[in-house]
Write a protein that holds these residues in place. Structure first.
Motif, mmCIF file in Angstrom:
data_model
loop_
_atom_site.group_PDB
_atom_site.id
_atom_site.type_symbol
_atom_site.label_atom_id
_atom_site.label_comp_id
_atom_site.label_asym_id
_atom_site.label_seq_id
_atom_site.Cartn_x
_atom_site.Cartn_y
_atom_site.Cartn_z
ATOM 1 N N ALA A 367 2.889 57.037 36.264
ATOM 2 C CA ALA A 367 2.346 57.921 35.233
ATOM 3 C C ALA A 367 0.856 57.667 35.082
ATOM 4 O O ALA A 367 0.324 56.609 35.467
ATOM 5 N N LEU A 368 0.173 58.661 34.548
ATOM 6 C CA LEU A 368 -1.270 58.575 34.334
ATOM 7 C C LEU A 368 -1.568 58.079 32.930
ATOM 8 O O LEU A 368 -0.905 58.468 31.966
ATOM 9 N N ALA A 369 -2.606 57.254 32.833
ATOM 10 C CA ALA A 369 -3.150 56.844 31.539
ATOM 11 C C ALA A 369 -4.532 57.492 31.434
ATOM 12 O O ALA A 369 -5.527 56.928 31.910
ATOM 13 N N LEU A 370 -4.591 58.666 30.856
ATOM 14 C CA LEU A 370 -5.794 59.497 30.908
ATOM 15 C C LEU A 370 -6.801 59.084 29.848
ATOM 16 O O LEU A 370 -6.441 58.750 28.714
ATOM 17 N N ASN A 371 -8.074 59.148 30.259
ATOM 18 C CA ASN A 371 -9.196 58.898 29.355
ATOM 19 C C ASN A 371 -10.348 59.802 29.748
ATOM 20 O O ASN A 371 -10.493 60.171 30.923
ATOM 21 N N GLU A 372 -11.177 60.146 28.773
ATOM 22 C CA GLU A 372 -12.386 60.904 29.047
ATOM 23 C C GLU A 372 -13.441 59.916 29.552
ATOM 24 O O GLU A 372 -13.846 59.005 28.817
ATOM 25 N N ASP A 517 3.215 64.380 30.241
ATOM 26 C CA ASP A 517 4.417 65.210 30.080
ATOM 27 C C ASP A 517 4.459 66.379 31.046
ATOM 28 O O ASP A 517 5.400 67.162 31.060
ATOM 29 N N GLY A 518 3.397 66.528 31.896
ATOM 30 C CA GLY A 518 3.398 67.541 32.949
ATOM 31 C C GLY A 518 2.667 68.805 32.578
ATOM 32 O O GLY A 518 2.477 69.678 33.414
ATOM 33 N N ASP A 519 2.226 68.983 31.344
ATOM 34 C CA ASP A 519 1.512 70.179 30.936
ATOM 35 C C ASP A 519 0.024 69.925 30.970
ATOM 36 O O ASP A 519 -0.458 68.931 30.410
ATOM 37 N N PRO A 520 -0.781 70.797 31.596
ATOM 38 C CA PRO A 520 -2.199 70.609 31.613
ATOM 39 C C PRO A 520 -2.774 70.783 30.236
ATOM 40 O O PRO A 520 -2.296 71.520 29.412
#
Length: 521
Positions: A367-372, A517-520
């Motif tokens: 899974a991705l751990a997204l950050n700006e 969760d798969g939604d952009p």
């Protein structure tokens, strides 16, 4: 050269049925038409010759062997009926075309018409002579060849289409019958009297019958063609339906739908094809299921072994660190052994970590751990932490912000730059480009590049471009993990050789990666 476009199976079947029908109908109708035309004309011809001969026999005995114009008119009138007109010739004289019989003066002459010969003469096309008188129009229908045969004492006939005066006989088919009158001597012998009778009978009624027959043949052929097209449509539906179903099933099978089957109908060749397809699909499904089970077992084994190795490796790494710290104070052989144990422990730990990472991708739990993040700063941090800032040239567009997983992008960049430094030649460069929706990071070296045979396999697991590379140079999983991380971001990682030399790896990522969760966003 582009291949020529070909007709579909339906069009070819329809064309074949239509062509077969047209050829068959044309052959049958043409044969019937020709036979009927010959029969109609022959019957009309025989009847006309018989009628003329009978009427001329009724004239005998003739009054004079040297008839004048009056006698010629009588002979012509006797040979005429409501469907024909006649003209009688004698030594340059000919009767009037509208003559009617008069009283028979003078002594009679015993004579008879000549018997009919074999086949008729060829049918010429008559032409009107410019400036000719009205009788010459009809007299022109009698050809010189016919006159020559009749003058020789034989009955003959011709069929002509006379192009005469419009409204009278223009374009009408005519049967011209020529009969010489013979003198019968006392001893029973005959000689030519010089009197020739020519009768012209219109064949318009017969021509109309023939035209009607031709029209009926065309109508029959058209109906047969329409019937053949209907049959062809029904036949093609019966053939193309199973073919389309087979094509659809083959496409689904190629897309991975291993349970695809075809309904078997009947016992013909198409049904046999359907049964063969179903048997093949069942065998293919069984083999694919076995392969998937084997692959799942292998991946589960690798994951289990990798997790089981982490604990003893952690203890071994701690001992290796102690040995490496004391290696400087150990005798030379023992010191080298201690450093080798420490290095191999690190390599084994990296391999186990890579296997665990690959197993996460295979099981779908990565899974991705997204950050700006500021992408340029992320690149600089990756180079700085590994001490590559002085060895790598950068061309980084400022202010490029993106929503990414910094750890995974760091792993990708570290692998690409590390490979370029180890296997390529300086200078190694990193370039950042961006647009409204995507960012592209290019890592390039200036070495000889990759062999064309190697390029398709660069991202394969455990693949090494050179079999001579030692175990310490990597596990062969780094680039595979890098591409999986790129695809996890819904991006991609590609490789190519630069025209000026060297390999170029291009990492293309969306500026807004999809949420876990798969939604952009």
């Amino acid at each position: 050269m582009a291949p020529r476009p070909s007709l579909g199976l339906r069009a070819r079947l329809l064309s074949a049925f239509a062509l077969l029908c047209v050829v068959t109908a044309a052959a049958v109708a043409g044969g019937i038409y020709v036979q009927a035309r010959i029969a109609i004309l022959q019957r009309a011809q025989d009847a006309a010759v018989q009628a003329v001969t009978s009427r001329l026999k009724a004239l005998y005995p003739l009054r004079s062997a040297t008839p004048g114009l009056t006698e010629l008119n009588e002979i012509a009138a006797a040979a005429t009926d409501q469907n024909s007109f006649a003209v009688a010739f004698y030594r340059g004289m000919h009767s009037s075309l509208t003559a009617s019989p008069g009283p028979p003066p003078g002594p009679p002459l015993t004579a008879s018409p000549a018997p009919s010969p074999g086949p008729p003469l060829a049918s010429p096309q008559g032409r009107r002579k410019p400036g000719g008188r009205e009788p010459d129009v009809e007299l022109g229908m009698i050809s010189p060849k016919l006159r020559q045969v009749v003058a020789g004492g034989r009955t003959a006939w011709q069929r002509v289409v006379w192009q005469g005066r419009p409204g009278l006989i223009d374009g009408t088919p005519w049967l011209i019958i020529g009969t010489p009158l013979l003198i019968v001597e006392e001893d029973g012998t005959t000689r030519v009297s010089g009197i020739e009778v020519y009768t012209a009978r219109s064949l318009l009624a017969e021509q109309r019958s023939i035209d009607g027959l031709a029209a009926s043949a065309w109508l029959t052929g058209g109906a047969a063609l329409a019937f053949a097209v209907v049959l062809a449509l029904l036949a093609t539906r019966g053939v193309l339906g199973p073919v389309r179903e087979l094509g659809r099933a083959a496409r689904l099978l190629g897309q991975g739908e291993m349970r695809t089957r075809i309904a078997v109908r009947g016992s013909d060749e198409l049904a046999e094809v359907a049964r063969t397809f179903n048997t093949t699909a069942a065998e293919l499904e069984r083999h694919v299921r076995q392969l998937r089970e084997m692959e799942a077992d292998a991946r589960r084994f690798v994951a289990d072994v990798s997790h089981e190795l982490r604990t003893p490796l952690a203890a071994l790494a701690a001992v290796a660190d102690v040995l490496e710290e004391e290696s400087a104070r150990l005798p030379d052989p023992a010191g080298r052994a201690a450093r080798l144990v420490s290095q191999e422990t690190l390599n084994l730990t990296a391999l186990v970590n890579d296997l665990i990472e690959i197993s996460r991708f295979d099981s779908g739990v990565a899974a991705l751990a997204l950050n700006e993040v500021d992408v340029a700063e992320l690149v600089r941090a990756t180079l700085r932490v590994r001490g590559w800032s002085e060895s790598v040239r950068t061309e980084l567009a400022p202010g490029v912000m993106a929503r990414l997983d910094p750890r995974r992008v760091d792993v990708i960049l570290a692998n690409l730059v590390g490979n370029a430094l180890r296997h390529g030649e300086p200078p190694v460069s990193v370039r950042l480009r961006a647009d409204a929706h995507w960012i592209t990071l290019e890592v390039r070296d200036h070495g000889p590049g990759l062999d064309e045979a190697v390029l398709p396999h660069v991202f394969d697991r455990f693949y090494k471009a050179s079999a001579a590379r030692t175990r310490s140079e990597g596990s062969g999983l780094g680039l595979a993990i890098a591409r999986e991380n790129a695809r996890l971001h819904r991006g991609d990682l590609t490789v190519a050789n630069a025209p000026e030399g060297g390999a170029v790896f291009a990492l293309r990522l969306p500026r807004r990666a999809p949420d876990p969760d798969g939604d952009p966003e």
